[in-house]
Design an enzyme around this catalytic site. Structure first.
Site, PDB file in Angstrom:
ATOM      1  N   ASP A  53      11.892  -4.831 -67.921  1.00 18.04           N
ATOM      2  CA  ASP A  53      11.570  -6.237 -67.629  1.00 18.04           C
ATOM      3  C   ASP A  53      11.625  -6.557 -66.246  1.00 18.04           C
ATOM      4  O   ASP A  53      12.450  -5.924 -65.782  1.00 18.04           O
ATOM      5  CB  ASP A  53      12.218  -7.032 -68.662  1.00 18.04           C
ATOM      6  CG  ASP A  53      11.768  -8.292 -68.983  1.00 18.04           C
ATOM      7  OD1 ASP A  53      10.309  -8.547 -68.805  1.00 18.04           O
ATOM      8  OD2 ASP A  53      12.178  -9.130 -69.652  1.00 18.04           O
TER       9      ASP A  53
ATOM     10  N   SER B 126       3.362   4.678 -60.806  1.00 20.08           N
ATOM     11  CA  SER B 126       4.387   3.565 -60.940  1.00 20.08           C
ATOM     12  C   SER B 126       4.273   2.699 -59.702  1.00 20.08           C
ATOM     13  O   SER B 126       4.347   3.476 -58.418  1.00 20.08           O
ATOM     14  CB  SER B 126       5.520   4.200 -61.101  1.00 20.08           C
ATOM     15  OG  SER B 126       5.777   4.428 -62.378  1.00 20.08           O
ATOM     16  N   GLY B 127       4.447   1.653 -59.712  1.00 17.04           N
ATOM     17  CA  GLY B 127       4.359   0.710 -58.648  1.00 17.04           C
ATOM     18  C   GLY B 127       3.091   0.232 -57.953  1.00 17.04           C
ATOM     19  O   GLY B 127       3.074  -0.576 -57.256  1.00 17.04           O
TER      20      GLY B 127
ATOM     21  N   HIS C  48      11.791  -0.039 -60.679  1.00 11.94           N
ATOM     22  CA  HIS C  48      12.285   1.321 -61.359  1.00 11.94           C
ATOM     23  C   HIS C  48      12.184   2.483 -60.290  1.00 11.94           C
ATOM     24  O   HIS C  48      12.733   3.507 -60.404  1.00 11.94           O
ATOM     25  CB  HIS C  48      11.738   1.408 -62.589  1.00 11.94           C
ATOM     26  CG  HIS C  48      10.435   2.309 -62.824  1.00 11.94           C
ATOM     27  ND1 HIS C  48       9.209   1.651 -63.123  1.00 11.94           N
ATOM     28  CD2 HIS C  48       9.921   3.464 -62.395  1.00 11.94           C
ATOM     29  CE1 HIS C  48       8.104   2.331 -63.076  1.00 11.94           C
ATOM     30  NE2 HIS C  48       8.924   3.567 -62.630  1.00 11.94           N
TER      31      HIS C  48
HETATM   32  C1  4AZ Z   1       5.824   6.858 -65.173  1.00 10.97           C
HETATM   33  O1  4AZ Z   1       6.778   7.572 -65.701  1.00 10.97           O
HETATM   34  C2  4AZ Z   1       4.704   6.321 -65.872  1.00 10.97           C
HETATM   35  N1  4AZ Z   1       1.030   5.607 -68.828  1.00 10.97           N
HETATM   36  C3  4AZ Z   1       3.823   5.463 -65.216  1.00 10.97           C
HETATM   37  C4  4AZ Z   1       2.885   4.791 -66.072  1.00 10.97           C
HETATM   38  C5  4AZ Z   1       2.612   5.158 -67.299  1.00 10.97           C
HETATM   39  C6  4AZ Z   1       3.497   6.164 -67.860  1.00 10.97           C
HETATM   40  C7  4AZ Z   1       4.506   6.473 -67.066  1.00 10.97           C
HETATM   41  C8  4AZ Z   1       1.619   4.633 -67.984  1.00 10.97           C
HETATM   42  O2  4AZ Z   1       6.115   6.219 -64.051  1.00 10.97           O
END
Ligand code: 4AZ
Length: 463
Positions: free
Chosen positions: A314, A412-413, A270
């Site tokens: 997913d 993220s990632g 993502h």
């Molecule tokens: C995001 O937006 C994100 N709480 C990553 C992890 C989490 C929530 C949002 C986990 O990249």
């Protein structure tokens, strides 16, 4: 003629010299001629000052122009793609959209790609002991006996797993392996097959003659020199989490990632949504505790999992290949990919790291953060009070149901790791969650164990 001249002409020669000669100097009414003496020190200094001031002003103006130019370039880069051949800009979301918008289609060349794997990668490591197994369609998975096994065989097997660095194998007695593997089936290498792919170099065995099987480690992964927002985390030093990288787009931290070798980074699919599909603006910064946005490695491939489903998150995993390998050192080194069937229990201690938001509507953190969180079992995470049916087989949950500590935007990632048999293993990739650190809304991660077949195939097959 003047009166004075006449008078002098009448005087004898000697009488032209005064008896009491006046001291040398201007006569009354006559001005002294300015002396040609060296310039005063003060004047010299002030000239030097003027020159220095001019240089300083030029430097300051050049600096301002450079900085302005840099920010203007960043602004343009964030909004436009430059077609070199036709010398024109196109909006960035037109790059990598499937249409040739630049002449010659140069906006569609360096783009994120997708890869779906329907085959079984024929080599894997299983259980905490990393027992080498080979696969063939008719026979399924078989553990490889230590019989006739050589260091060259280890090298070949590691190459199949995407590693070329420091292969190391030991034998483990069959009586000491995981009970589901004890009764076989087994396979042993044939003589003279050291460089044949391992799954083609073996024959079936009901028992291992040597009574032991091969345990394999393919790189010096997951080892750190010392042992050591994320919301509710604490400051971390990169030396303790040297696989952590910052993925930056146009000089902006966008996602985390984890080195799994000197050339490959695992991250979330993502991270490459929308206008983030063109590769030339991505950089991978490794080896930094304090995030810096200059430098970093160029990227020559981004491969998203072909089954990635953005609506459900997913299969939220991608692999990045760096244009050139990083130098492995204390501050930059890979984490281990986990073996199959690691079977971590609910509550197992995990660590998530990143430069993400330190609160839900916060900002990215200047320093790397870490948080220790427990693994949450699937049943709990899929219960109606938590995430219900949103949790798939390819996801896992970690954190506290009471909230307070969690990954957040910008993480993220990034890696969720677990320490077992003296190494750190990459168990999850930060994927999603409802908000951050909320009660009954733990972090959801892509489950790396479920992606090993995809990861090994991509790394082995990418030209
Ligand atoms: C995001 O937006 C994100 N709480 C990553 C992890 C989490 C929530 C949002 C986990 O990249």
């Amino acid at each position: 003629m003047t009166q004075q001249n006449q008078t002098f002409a009448l005087l004898p020669e000697d009488s032209s010299k005064p008896l009491n000669p006046r001291p040398a100097g201007p006569r009354p009414g006559q001005r002294r001629k300015p002396m040609k003496s060296p310039k005063p020190q003060r004047e010299k200094g002030s000239k030097r000052k003027t020159v220095l001031l001019t240089i300083l002003i030029v430097i300051v103006i050049a600096g301002i122009l450079c900085t302005a130019g840099y920010f203007i370039k960043r602004l343009i880069d964030s909004k436009y793609f430059f077609c070199k051949r036709s010398v024109r800009f196109i909006p960035i979301d037109k790059a990598c959209d499937g249409n040739n918008d630049c002449t010659g289609g140069e906006d569609e060349i360096t783009c994120v790609s997708e890869f779906k794997v329907n085959t079984t990668h024929p080599v894997r490591l299983t259980s905490v002991q990393r027992i080498l197994q080979v696969y063939s369609p008719g026979l399924g998975w078989r553990s490889v006996c230590s019989d006739d096994w050589t260091p060259q065989h280890a090298q070949t097997a590691c190459k199949q797993l995407g590693y070329t660095n420091k292969p190391y194998s030991t034998s483990v007695q069959v009586v000491n392996i995981m009970s589901s593997l004890k009764s076989g089936p087994f396979a042993a290498v044939r003589a003279g097959t050291a460089s044949t792919p391992t799954h083609q170099a073996t024959t079936d065995r009901n028992v291992c003659k040597s009574g032991s099987v091969v345990s394999l480690t393919c790189s010096d992964c997951g080892e750190v020199v010392t042992k050591g927002r994320i919301v509710g985390g604490t400051d971390a030093a990169i030396e303790n989490w040297p696989w952590q990288v910052s993925l930056q787009q146009g000089g902006q931290h966008t996602c985390g990632g984890a080195l799994v070798s000197d050339r490959w980074v695992v991250t979330a699919a993502h991270c490459f949504s929308g206008s983030k599909k063109e590769l030339s603006r991505w950089r991978v910064v490794s080896g930094q505790t304090y995030m810096k946005t200059l430098g970093g490695s160029y990227v020559d491939r981004v491969i998203l999992n072909g089954d990635y489903n953005p609506a459900r998150n997913d299969y939220d995993i991608a692999l990045i290949r760096l244009s050139s390998p990083i130098t492995v050192r204390e501050t930059s080194k890979p984490v281990c990919l986990p073996p199959n069937a690691l079977d971590l229990a609910s509550g197992a201690s995990m660590v998530v790291t990143g430069w993400g938001y330190q609160e839900e509507d916060g900002d990215v953190s200047p320093t790397l953060q870490k948080a220790h969180i427990p693994l949450i079992d699937r049943k709990t995470c899929s219960s109606p009070s938590v995430y219900g049916s949103s949790i798939t087989k390819k996801m896992l949950c970690a954190g506290y149901l009471e909230g307070g500590v969690d990954a957040c935007q910008g993480d993220s990632g990034g890696p969720l790791v677990h320490f077992s048999s003296s190494r750190w293993n990459l168990i999850g990739v930060v994927s999603w969650g409802v908000g951050c650190a909320r009660e009954n809304r733990p972090g959801v991660y892509c489950k790396v164990e479920e992606m090993l077949n995809w990861i090994n195939t991509v790394i082995e097959k990418t030209p």
